[in-house]
Write a protein that holds these residues in place. Structure first.
Motif, PDB file in Angstrom:
ATOM      1  N   THR A 218       1.488   2.677   4.421  1.00  0.00           N
ATOM      2  CA  THR A 218       0.778   2.176   3.250  1.00  0.00           C
ATOM      3  C   THR A 218       1.796   1.490   2.346  1.00  0.00           C
ATOM      4  O   THR A 218       2.979   1.866   2.311  1.00  0.00           O
ATOM      5  CB  THR A 218       0.088   3.308   2.485  1.00  0.00           C
ATOM      6  OG1 THR A 218       1.082   4.229   2.028  1.00  0.00           O
ATOM      7  CG2 THR A 218      -0.919   4.024   3.379  1.00  0.00           C
ATOM      8  N   ILE A 219       1.336   0.503   1.615  1.00  0.00           N
ATOM      9  CA  ILE A 219       2.249  -0.288   0.788  1.00  0.00           C
ATOM     10  C   ILE A 219       1.646  -0.453  -0.599  1.00  0.00           C
ATOM     11  O   ILE A 219       0.463  -0.780  -0.745  1.00  0.00           O
ATOM     12  CB  ILE A 219       2.509  -1.670   1.428  1.00  0.00           C
ATOM     13  CG1 ILE A 219       3.207  -1.510   2.778  1.00  0.00           C
ATOM     14  CG2 ILE A 219       3.342  -2.551   0.495  1.00  0.00           C
ATOM     15  CD1 ILE A 219       3.366  -2.796   3.549  1.00  0.00           C
ATOM     16  N   SER A 220       2.472  -0.244  -1.603  1.00  0.00           N
ATOM     17  CA  SER A 220       2.093  -0.478  -2.996  1.00  0.00           C
ATOM     18  C   SER A 220       3.041  -1.517  -3.585  1.00  0.00           C
ATOM     19  O   SER A 220       4.261  -1.301  -3.599  1.00  0.00           O
ATOM     20  CB  SER A 220       2.166   0.820  -3.809  1.00  0.00           C
ATOM     21  OG  SER A 220       1.252   1.785  -3.318  1.00  0.00           O
ATOM     22  N   VAL A 221       2.493  -2.633  -4.031  1.00  0.00           N
ATOM     23  CA  VAL A 221       3.315  -3.662  -4.680  1.00  0.00           C
ATOM     24  C   VAL A 221       3.420  -3.299  -6.156  1.00  0.00           C
ATOM     25  O   VAL A 221       2.410  -3.182  -6.862  1.00  0.00           O
ATOM     26  CB  VAL A 221       2.692  -5.055  -4.509  1.00  0.00           C
ATOM     27  CG1 VAL A 221       3.578  -6.104  -5.172  1.00  0.00           C
ATOM     28  CG2 VAL A 221       2.496  -5.372  -3.035  1.00  0.00           C
ATOM     29  N   SER A 304      -0.095  -0.001  -9.643  1.00  0.00           N
ATOM     30  CA  SER A 304       0.422  -0.851  -8.570  1.00  0.00           C
ATOM     31  C   SER A 304      -0.717  -1.321  -7.673  1.00  0.00           C
ATOM     32  O   SER A 304      -1.818  -0.762  -7.679  1.00  0.00           O
ATOM     33  CB  SER A 304       1.455  -0.077  -7.746  1.00  0.00           C
ATOM     34  OG  SER A 304       0.868   1.081  -7.178  1.00  0.00           O
ATOM     35  N   LEU A 305      -0.448  -2.386  -6.904  1.00  0.00           N
ATOM     36  CA  LEU A 305      -1.442  -2.933  -5.976  1.00  0.00           C
ATOM     37  C   LEU A 305      -1.306  -2.199  -4.649  1.00  0.00           C
ATOM     38  O   LEU A 305      -0.366  -2.436  -3.887  1.00  0.00           O
ATOM     39  CB  LEU A 305      -1.216  -4.437  -5.796  1.00  0.00           C
ATOM     40  CG  LEU A 305      -1.228  -5.268  -7.095  1.00  0.00           C
ATOM     41  CD1 LEU A 305      -0.961  -6.734  -6.786  1.00  0.00           C
ATOM     42  CD2 LEU A 305      -2.538  -5.112  -7.838  1.00  0.00           C
ATOM     43  N   GLU A 306      -2.212  -1.308  -4.370  1.00  0.00           N
ATOM     44  CA  GLU A 306      -2.087  -0.430  -3.212  1.00  0.00           C
ATOM     45  C   GLU A 306      -2.873  -0.969  -2.019  1.00  0.00           C
ATOM     46  O   GLU A 306      -3.996  -1.442  -2.165  1.00  0.00           O
ATOM     47  CB  GLU A 306      -2.567   0.978  -3.563  1.00  0.00           C
ATOM     48  CG  GLU A 306      -1.741   1.631  -4.655  1.00  0.00           C
ATOM     49  CD  GLU A 306      -2.164   3.063  -4.912  1.00  0.00           C
ATOM     50  OE1 GLU A 306      -3.078   3.549  -4.206  1.00  0.00           O
ATOM     51  OE2 GLU A 306      -1.582   3.703  -5.820  1.00  0.00           O
ATOM     52  N   MET A 307      -2.241  -0.860  -0.838  1.00  0.00           N
ATOM     53  CA  MET A 307      -2.879  -1.300   0.405  1.00  0.00           C
ATOM     54  C   MET A 307      -2.671  -0.234   1.467  1.00  0.00           C
ATOM     55  O   MET A 307      -1.529   0.132   1.788  1.00  0.00           O
ATOM     56  CB  MET A 307      -2.293  -2.633   0.871  1.00  0.00           C
ATOM     57  CG  MET A 307      -2.582  -3.799  -0.062  1.00  0.00           C
ATOM     58  SD  MET A 307      -1.670  -5.270   0.421  1.00  0.00           S
ATOM     59  CE  MET A 307       0.000  -4.789  -0.044  1.00  0.00           C
ATOM     60  N   ALA A 308      -3.759   0.270   2.007  1.00  0.00           N
ATOM     61  CA  ALA A 308      -3.677   1.279   3.058  1.00  0.00           C
ATOM     62  C   ALA A 308      -3.165   0.644   4.351  1.00  0.00           C
ATOM     63  O   ALA A 308      -3.205  -0.580   4.532  1.00  0.00           O
ATOM     64  CB  ALA A 308      -5.053   1.902   3.288  1.00  0.00           C
ATOM     65  N   ALA A 309      -2.672   1.466   5.238  1.00  0.00           N
ATOM     66  CA  ALA A 309      -2.256   0.984   6.553  1.00  0.00           C
ATOM     67  C   ALA A 309      -3.466   0.379   7.270  1.00  0.00           C
ATOM     68  O   ALA A 309      -4.598   0.826   7.098  1.00  0.00           O
ATOM     69  CB  ALA A 309      -1.652   2.115   7.369  1.00  0.00           C
ATOM     70  N   MET A 310      -3.215  -0.651   8.068  1.00  0.00           N
ATOM     71  CA  MET A 310      -4.302  -1.340   8.749  1.00  0.00           C
ATOM     72  C   MET A 310      -4.913  -0.440   9.813  1.00  0.00           C
ATOM     73  O   MET A 310      -4.208   0.221  10.576  1.00  0.00           O
ATOM     74  CB  MET A 310      -3.800  -2.634   9.395  1.00  0.00           C
ATOM     75  CG  MET A 310      -4.923  -3.476   9.996  1.00  0.00           C
ATOM     76  SD  MET A 310      -4.373  -5.107  10.594  1.00  0.00           S
ATOM     77  CE  MET A 310      -3.479  -4.640  12.073  1.00  0.00           C
TER      78      MET A 310
END
Length: 426
Positions: A218-221, A304-310
């Motif tokens: 997961t990634i948080s910008v 932050s802008l959070e994006m779960a793993a694909m």
């Protein structure tokens, strides 16, 4: 009954006197001609206005807020006959609009002296503009008249940007030089310009979209840094230079070329209508205020802008709010840079979680295809996180009213390769 008729007639006469842009004024103007006022040299000048690269849309959401006109100041300055003729202000009129913005689709008509050189100033969304000392600008008649040195005060105004598209709107400006023919060469005392007068946003815009195609983390910008950009002072009116031949200097595929027979605003409008980014030209020879110093601008995202793993074939996406900046001019170093091409770096800060540990990461890149940050430029950046690599996809376009699609160019890897002219990957 007679009293009622008199009331109706009075109301009609009152409306005819109030509506400055209506046919009532034109009709009364023509009647005065017929009554023998032959010495009157006045005609009606009509023109249409629009936003360069925009659609002048009203009643839409805030995604179109930076192309809306909240209020528009129209100033017409006329030069009296002769080489030493002085300039006089014929009209200084503020057009006010509702909170949804003004659609600039109708023409504006002004009674002016025929056979004169005119200068038309269009200044939009200027209500709360202040100089670098925090003082409001003077937009009364003297600001639009040349001083003893021949300089016009408003053309030297430097303002302190505070861009709020959803509130006051982005400042937009333009100035046009025209000549109204002699009255005997005008039919029905009406002269209409055969082309549109465009206002141009006094800003640049950055749009960032993030796509997480990593199935492992997961990634948080958490933030973005844009380096070597101007963050404070900016000219209200553009300061574009001409070459020795009187043309504007532009760059086309890193080869210099001259614009022939075009004003820079007309060139910019044509650029905004192009559909292939590989065809774009860039105007590089313009001035920024001497007190403007390039620096790093940082935007932190909270939250932050959070994006779960694909999962499967569906990546997670996140979009940052648009970043508005003044025009900048950070010329790329090197003796071979005779074209005045510019260069800008962007850094992305993230927090990444792979399930068993959390780490902070920093990604930096020089933005490709960004040879100029002249006003009205829109930089669109897609940043794609893969399992082991990071892709930067950059479109640099004239500012126009199209929202960046977060999945642009990412649906099919083959299509992504074929579309390399539209997006450059690093």
């Amino acid at each position: 009954m007679k009293l009622k008729h008199r009331h109706i007639i009075s109301i009609i006469l009152l409306l005819c006197g109030l509506l400055g842009f209506t046919s009532c004024n034109k009709e009364s103007f023509k009647l005065s001609r017929e009554e023998g006022e032959e010495k009157d040299n006045s005609v009606f000048l009509t023109f249409h206005a629009d936003v360069a690269g925009g659609f002048s849309r009203a009643g839409e959401g805030e995604e179109g807020a930076d192309e809306k006109i909240r209020q528009l100041l129209i100033v017409i300055v006329s030069k009296e006959p002769g080489n030493d003729g002085k300039w006089v202000v014929e009209h200084n009129r503020l057009v006010k609009g509702a909170s949804t913005g003004i659609p600039l689709t109708d023409g504006y008509a002004f009674k002016v002296e025929a056979g004169r050189q005119k200068r038309i100033y269009l200044i939009a969304n200027h209500r709360n503009l202040k100089d670098t000392g925090g003082n409001p600008f003077d937009f009364t008649n003297p600001a639009f008249l040349p001083d003893e040195s021949g300089k016009v005060p408003v053309e030297a105004y430097v303002f302190k940007p505070d861009y709020k598209p959803g509130d006051d709107g982005i400042p937009m400006t333009a100035v046009y030089d025209i000549t109204v023919p002699d009255r005997e060469n005008i039919t029905n005392d009406e002269y209409e310009l055969g082309y549109t007068l465009y206002v141009v946003r006094a800003a640049t815009k950055f749009s960032f979209n993030f796509i997480n195609k990593s199935a492992q983390r997961t990634i948080s910008v958490t933030g973005i840094d844009i380096e070597s950009v101007i963050t404070d002072p900016m000219y209200l009116m553009p300061h574009v230079n001409k070459n020795a031949g009187g043309h504007y200097w532009v760059v086309d595929h890193e080869e210099a070329s001259n614009l022939t027979g075009k004003d820079w605003i007309d060139w910019m409008v044509e650029e905004a209508e192009k559909t292939e980014t590989a065809q774009y030209q860039w105007l590089t020879d313009y001035e920024v205020p001497t007190e403007a110093t390039p620096e790093k601008v940082s935007h932190e995202f909270a939250p932050s802008l959070e994006m779960a793993a694909m999962t499967g074939n569906m990546p997670s996406v996140a979009a940052a709010d648009a970043i508005y900046l003044p025009e900048s001019k950070t010329v790329k170093s090197g003796a071979d840079n005779t074209l005045g091409l510019q260069e800008y770096n962007v850094t992305i800060h993230t927090t990444e979680n792979s399930g068993y540990q959390s780490t902070k990461a920093i990604y930096t890149s020089t933005l490709p295809r960004l040879g100029s940050l002249f006003r009205n430029t829109h930089v669109k950046v897609n940043i794609v996180f893969n399992d082991y690599t990071l892709e930067w996809q950059v479109d640099v376009e004239p500012y126009w009213g199209v929202t960046l699609d977060p999945i642009f160019g990412l649906d099919d890897p083959k299509e992504e390769t074929n579309e390399s002219e539209k997006s450059q990957q690093i």
